[in-house]
Motif scaffolding. Structure first.
Motif, PDB file in Angstrom:
ATOM      1  N   PRO A 128       0.827  -1.215   0.000  1.00 29.40           N
ATOM      2  CA  PRO A 128       0.000   0.000   0.000  1.00 29.40           C
ATOM      3  C   PRO A 128       0.860   1.264   0.000  1.00 29.40           C
ATOM      4  N   SER A 129       0.314   2.340  -0.592  1.00 33.13           N
ATOM      5  CA  SER A 129       1.037   3.603  -0.626  1.00 33.13           C
ATOM      6  C   SER A 129       0.052   4.763  -0.688  1.00 33.13           C
ATOM      7  N   TYR A 130       0.555   5.949  -0.347  1.00 33.27           N
ATOM      8  CA  TYR A 130      -0.309   7.125  -0.345  1.00 33.27           C
ATOM      9  C   TYR A 130      -0.581   7.574  -1.771  1.00 33.27           C
ATOM     10  N   ALA A 131      -1.852   7.904  -2.066  1.00 34.88           N
ATOM     11  CA  ALA A 131      -2.258   8.380  -3.383  1.00 34.88           C
ATOM     12  C   ALA A 131      -2.782   9.803  -3.262  1.00 34.88           C
ATOM     13  N   PRO A 132      -2.145  10.781  -3.932  1.00 29.95           N
ATOM     14  CA  PRO A 132      -2.591  12.176  -3.816  1.00 29.95           C
ATOM     15  C   PRO A 132      -4.046  12.374  -4.232  1.00 29.95           C
ATOM     16  N   ARG A 133      -4.486  11.694  -5.274  1.00 27.15           N
ATOM     17  CA  ARG A 133      -5.868  11.899  -5.725  1.00 27.15           C
ATOM     18  C   ARG A 133      -6.873  11.432  -4.673  1.00 27.15           C
ATOM     19  N   ALA A 134      -6.561  10.300  -4.047  1.00 26.62           N
ATOM     20  CA  ALA A 134      -7.483   9.752  -3.051  1.00 26.62           C
ATOM     21  C   ALA A 134      -7.307  10.417  -1.693  1.00 26.62           C
ATOM     22  N   GLY A 135      -6.132  10.952  -1.452  1.00 25.87           N
ATOM     23  CA  GLY A 135      -5.860  11.560  -0.157  1.00 25.87           C
ATOM     24  C   GLY A 135      -5.755  10.529   0.943  1.00 25.87           C
ATOM     25  N   ARG A 136      -5.370   9.310   0.575  1.00 26.56           N
ATOM     26  CA  ARG A 136      -5.265   8.235   1.563  1.00 26.56           C
ATOM     27  C   ARG A 136      -4.317   7.161   1.033  1.00 26.56           C
ATOM     28  N   VAL A 137      -4.022   6.223   1.907  1.00 31.96           N
ATOM     29  CA  VAL A 137      -3.215   5.074   1.507  1.00 31.96           C
ATOM     30  C   VAL A 137      -4.108   4.090   0.754  1.00 31.96           C
ATOM     31  N   ILE A 138      -3.643   3.661  -0.438  1.00 25.48           N
ATOM     32  CA  ILE A 138      -4.441   2.714  -1.235  1.00 25.48           C
ATOM     33  C   ILE A 138      -3.653   1.433  -1.456  1.00 25.48           C
ATOM     34  N   THR A 139      -4.380   0.374  -1.780  1.00 20.18           N
ATOM     35  CA  THR A 139      -3.763  -0.915  -2.083  1.00 20.18           C
ATOM     36  C   THR A 139      -3.516  -1.030  -3.582  1.00 20.18           C
ATOM     37  N   LEU A 140      -2.793  -2.066  -3.967  1.00 23.31           N
ATOM     38  CA  LEU A 140      -2.561  -2.315  -5.386  1.00 23.31           C
ATOM     39  C   LEU A 140      -3.891  -2.556  -6.097  1.00 23.31           C
ATOM     40  N   GLU A 141      -4.803  -3.257  -5.428  1.00 30.66           N
ATOM     41  CA  GLU A 141      -6.123  -3.497  -6.021  1.00 30.66           C
ATOM     42  C   GLU A 141      -6.854  -2.180  -6.271  1.00 30.66           C
ATOM     43  N   ASP A 142      -6.743  -1.245  -5.321  1.00 37.95           N
ATOM     44  CA  ASP A 142      -7.353   0.076  -5.521  1.00 37.95           C
ATOM     45  C   ASP A 142      -6.756   0.773  -6.743  1.00 37.95           C
ATOM     46  N   ARG A 143      -5.455   0.649  -6.900  1.00 33.09           N
ATOM     47  CA  ARG A 143      -4.778   1.309  -8.023  1.00 33.09           C
ATOM     48  C   ARG A 143      -5.233   0.707  -9.347  1.00 33.09           C
ATOM     49  N   ILE A 144      -5.356  -0.607  -9.392  1.00 40.92           N
ATOM     50  CA  ILE A 144      -5.831  -1.280 -10.611  1.00 40.92           C
ATOM     51  C   ILE A 144      -7.235  -0.806 -10.951  1.00 40.92           C
ATOM     52  N   ASN A 145      -8.099  -0.774  -9.955  1.00 40.33           N
ATOM     53  CA  ASN A 145      -9.476  -0.337 -10.210  1.00 40.33           C
ATOM     54  C   ASN A 145      -9.552   1.142 -10.587  1.00 40.33           C
ATOM     55  N   GLY A 146      -8.595   1.918 -10.096  1.00 38.49           N
ATOM     56  CA  GLY A 146      -8.550   3.314 -10.505  1.00 38.49           C
ATOM     57  C   GLY A 146      -8.363   3.448 -12.009  1.00 38.49           C
ATOM     58  N   CYS A 147      -7.587   2.537 -12.583  1.00 36.40           N
ATOM     59  CA  CYS A 147      -7.390   2.559 -14.039  1.00 36.40           C
ATOM     60  C   CYS A 147      -8.684   2.206 -14.767  1.00 36.40           C
ATOM     61  N   PHE A 148      -9.397   1.218 -14.274  1.00 43.91           N
ATOM     62  CA  PHE A 148     -10.665   0.860 -14.922  1.00 43.91           C
ATOM     63  C   PHE A 148     -11.632   2.043 -14.905  1.00 43.91           C
ATOM     64  N   LEU A 149     -11.603   2.802 -13.829  1.00 41.70           N
ATOM     65  CA  LEU A 149     -12.516   3.940 -13.712  1.00 41.70           C
ATOM     66  C   LEU A 149     -12.028   5.147 -14.512  1.00 41.70           C
ATOM     67  N   ARG A 150     -10.785   5.534 -14.330  1.00 42.80           N
ATOM     68  CA  ARG A 150     -10.297   6.801 -14.858  1.00 42.80           C
ATOM     69  C   ARG A 150      -9.789   6.711 -16.295  1.00 42.80           C
TER      70      ARG A 150
END
Length: 725
Positions: A540-562
């Motif tokens: 997990p790492s901090y994501a500026p867009r989310a303003g929180r720590v996200i997981t790799l799964e969150d990052r993958i899903n961010g691509c599907f959305l954005r």
């Protein structure tokens, strides 16, 4: 380095299989980038007071010089065309081409027509020395008197005299004894001019004259005898079936030209350097660039007519096109199972080989070749050649294929295609890797019974060519083929497929034309192309867009959305697990505190002021070939996406780094366009910083779908300086 063929005989040697580099500009001062141009280096230096009738003769002679491709051999330095000095490697030593400008001291200015005619037909210089048949006088002997007179007039009155002394040959004993060439001529030279055949059409006879004579096609495509003579100079006589039947020269397989395609297809190849069957490579690139592209349509069709009329022989090195439709592969419903099952779950309409995902050769091809030649081997119409029916894939001898893999090739610059395309050298791959890829391609698009390429075959030619891989940086490209060694190979292969065929395998989650590999090139294994190397170690790492720590799964899903205008994957789905497993495998030994060479897309100075108008020109010159004139992307004949659109309803939205001009520019600089030069593995990158910023400014501001939740981005004031919202 210019490759000179085995017998010292430059062009023709057709083998089928893609520089241009724009200068770096100042940060704030930037002139529009020039478009690629065709450079004609055949001199046309006519005296101003040349009589009209004589000018016509000289111009005709210039055309004859094109037919004979004189400039290719007799130009050592582009600053002194026709002044000789080009090194010609032969099995017996090195020769240097001679100065054929009309300089009286060092060139041919003192030649009478009779002396010139004797040199061209009999290989004897004005001073009585025998010429080596590296100058193809056995072919030029077939020239008509009229063509010889015109060529003489051109060389004497259409070329600037250049004072450049001829370099002595470097032939070892006994080959440095020129008197022996008199015996060679007595045995093998037929200096009879071409005789038209009464029973053939004018077009056939014109084609025969060009092929047998000025074109000297047999120099590379006709088998050689014990004294390195062409076994025949024509298609007539007892040895006629050997004419243009194919030969191996300098590690290239110059295949049979007999019964070749349709006349129109042959003419297209000679005019443009490519046709629907493929594109030229090896020294044939020079032939098209300097000679055949300038031939009249009538002469090109005549050549095609003559070659088509030559009956194929039983000992030919085949050049025919594969007959019948490509095999249809049945595709059952998608499931996560064995590699055998996974191999057949590719989208049915792709018609990909059944062993694409289950063999080392297939995965190697998918990683290093499919971006241009496509997973179904169909290539890209008018850009990258198809593999189905490719002549070199059908040959028993794989020399040409190995040669191209080790040294790469570049298409000729022609009036029809002024943007050259380059296939980079793959010498960085191991001998067994290259053998596996070639065996896969031969098995699927050449001949099922083609002899296997062995690693030792690759090693032998690698040594001959002194082919060394580019390895100037520590980035190590992971090999997809190695997934087959893992216990969870099925899952890893599925993860790779999901990245490459995202849109087809996940239609409910992808809402546009993108696959993950559209941005993460070569399945996420290219340096500076946001590769997956080590990525899972940083979550997990901090994501500026989310303003929180996200997981790799969150990052993958961010691509599907954005990026993909789609919907997220369920976290417990087989698909998500397979993608994460792939990233974990690519992590290797990376630790969270490590700096991984080649990660991300690099940086580009935000001090550069964008010039969108120049960006539009760059897009037209370098990007439109693959992404469409209006950013619409490219589809194949079946309506399937080949390269995605860069703007419009089916393009990415604000993801993929395109919400930030300078991030987009950094990606473009290092990864686009492909086939630009010899960089491993895609010939990618090569624009200057300014041009990259300009083109990124242009296409990133074109209309595309929005992402409404973007209003919630940057919650903690972490908005990047170049973010557009």
């Amino acid at each position: 380095m210019k490759i000179i063929y085995k017998y010292g005989l430059v062009p023709l040697a057709a083998v089928l299989g893609v520089c241009w580099h724009l200068a770096t500009a100042a940060v704030q001062e930037h002139a529009p980038a020039p478009a690629p141009q065709v450079i004609d280096d055949l001199p046309a230096d006519y005296a101003a007071d040349l009589a009209a009738e004589q000018r016509t003769l000289v111009e005709r002679g210039r055309y004859v010089a094109r037919l004979g491709d004189c400039v290719a051999c007799h130009t050592g330095s582009k600053t002194a065309p026709m002044a000789g000095g080009l090194a010609l490697e032969t099995p017996f030593g090195k020769l240097y081409s001679t100065n054929i400008t009309p300089d009286k001291a060092t060139g041919m200015g003192g030649y009478s027509f009779a002396q010139f005619d004797r040199a061209m037909r009999k290989g004897v210089a004005a001073d009585g020395r025998n010429l080596y048949p590296a100058m193809p006088y056995p072919s030029y002997a077939k020239m008509t008197e009229d063509d010889m007179q015109a060529l003489y007039a051109y060389l004497m009155q259409g070329v600037t005299p250049v004072q450049a002394a001829n370099q002595p040959s470097e032939m070892g004993f006994p080959f440095n004894q020129r008197w022996g060439l008199s015996l060679w001529n007595w045995l093998f030279l037929d200096d009879t001019p071409f005789q038209p055949q009464a029973g053939q059409s004018a077009e056939w006879n014109r084609g025969a004259y060009l092929v047998q004579g000025l074109g000297h096609c047999g120099a590379c495509h006709t088998p050689r005898g014990i004294a390195f003579q062409e076994k025949t100079m024509t298609s007539e006589g007892p040895n006629g079936p050997l004419f243009l039947a194919g030969e191996t020269v300098e590690g290239w397989r110059a295949l049979s030209l007999r019964d070749l395609w349709t006349p129109q297809e042959t003419a297209e190849l000679l005019k443009t350097g490519r046709n629907r069957h493929g594109s030229v490579s090896g020294n044939m690139v020079d032939v098209v660039q300097h000679s055949t592209q300038y031939m009249s349509d009538g002469d090109l069709l005549a050549i095609g007519t003559y070659l088509k009329a030559l009956p194929a022989g039983k000992n030919d090195l085949p050049m025919q096109v594969a007959q019948g439709p490509a095999p249809v592969i049945a595709i059952p419903a998608r499931s996560v199972g064995s590699t055998e099952a996974l191999a057949t779950t590719a989208a049915a309409h792709y018609n990909v080989p059944a062993d694409l995902y289950r063999t080392r050769g297939g995965l190697g091809y998918l990683q290093f070749c499919a971006d241009c030649h496509r997973s179904d081997g169909a290539g890209v119409d008018g850009i990258f050649p198809p593999l189905a029916g490719n002549r070199s894939l059908q040959s028993d001898n794989a020399s040409t294929l190995i040669h191209i893999m080790l040294t790469g090739w570049t298409t000729p610059v022609t009036q029809a295609h002024s943007r050259p395309l380059t296939m980079p050298a793959f010498a960085q791959l191991g001998n067994q890797e290259i053998a596996d890829i070639l065996n896969f391609t031969r098995r699927n698009w050449g001949r099922k019974d083609a002899p296997e390429v062995q690693a030792r075959d690759v090693q032998s030619l690698r040594k001959t060519l002194d082919a060394k891989g580019e390895n100037s940086r520590p980035f190590e490209t992971p090999r997809l083929a190695r997934m087959l060694d893992e216990k969870n190979a099925d899952q890893l292969v599925y993860g790779a497929r999901l990245n490459i065929e995202t849109r087809d395998l996940l239609p409910k989650n992808v809402g546009n034309a993108l696959n993950c590999a559209s941005c993460h090139l070569n399945a996420g294994t290219v340096a500076d192309g946001s590769p997956y190397i080590g990525i899972s170690a940083f979550f997990p790492s901090y994501a500026p867009r989310a303003g929180r720590v996200i997981t790799l799964e969150d990052r993958i899903n961010g691509c599907f959305l954005r990026s993909m205008n789609g919907k997220p994957l369920p976290l417990d789905s087989d698909e998500m697990k397979a993608m994460v497993a792939l990233f974990d495998w690519m992590r290797n030994e990376t630790k969270p505190e490590d700096k991984v060479e080649g990660r991300g897309v690099g940086k580009i100075s935000q001090q550069i002021i964008p010039n969108a108008e120049n960006g539009k020109q760059i897009y037209t010159q370098q990007c439109a070939l693959c992404h469409g004139a209006d950013g619409e992307g490219i589809k194949n004949a079946k309506g399937q996406w080949v390269y995605p659109p860069l703007w419009g309803d089916e393009s990415f939205n604000i993801g993929a780094g395109l919400a930030r001009t300078y991030t987009a520019a950094a990606f473009v600089k290092r990864n686009m366009p492909i086939a630009f030069h010899g960089n491993f593995p895609l010939g990618q990158g090569g624009l200057s910083d300014q041009d990259a910023v300009d083109v990124a400014e242009y296409f990133s501001h074109q209309p595309r779908p929005d992402f409404a939740p973007k209003l919630k981005d940057w919650p903690n004031g972490k908005k990047p300086a170049d973010a557009r919202y």
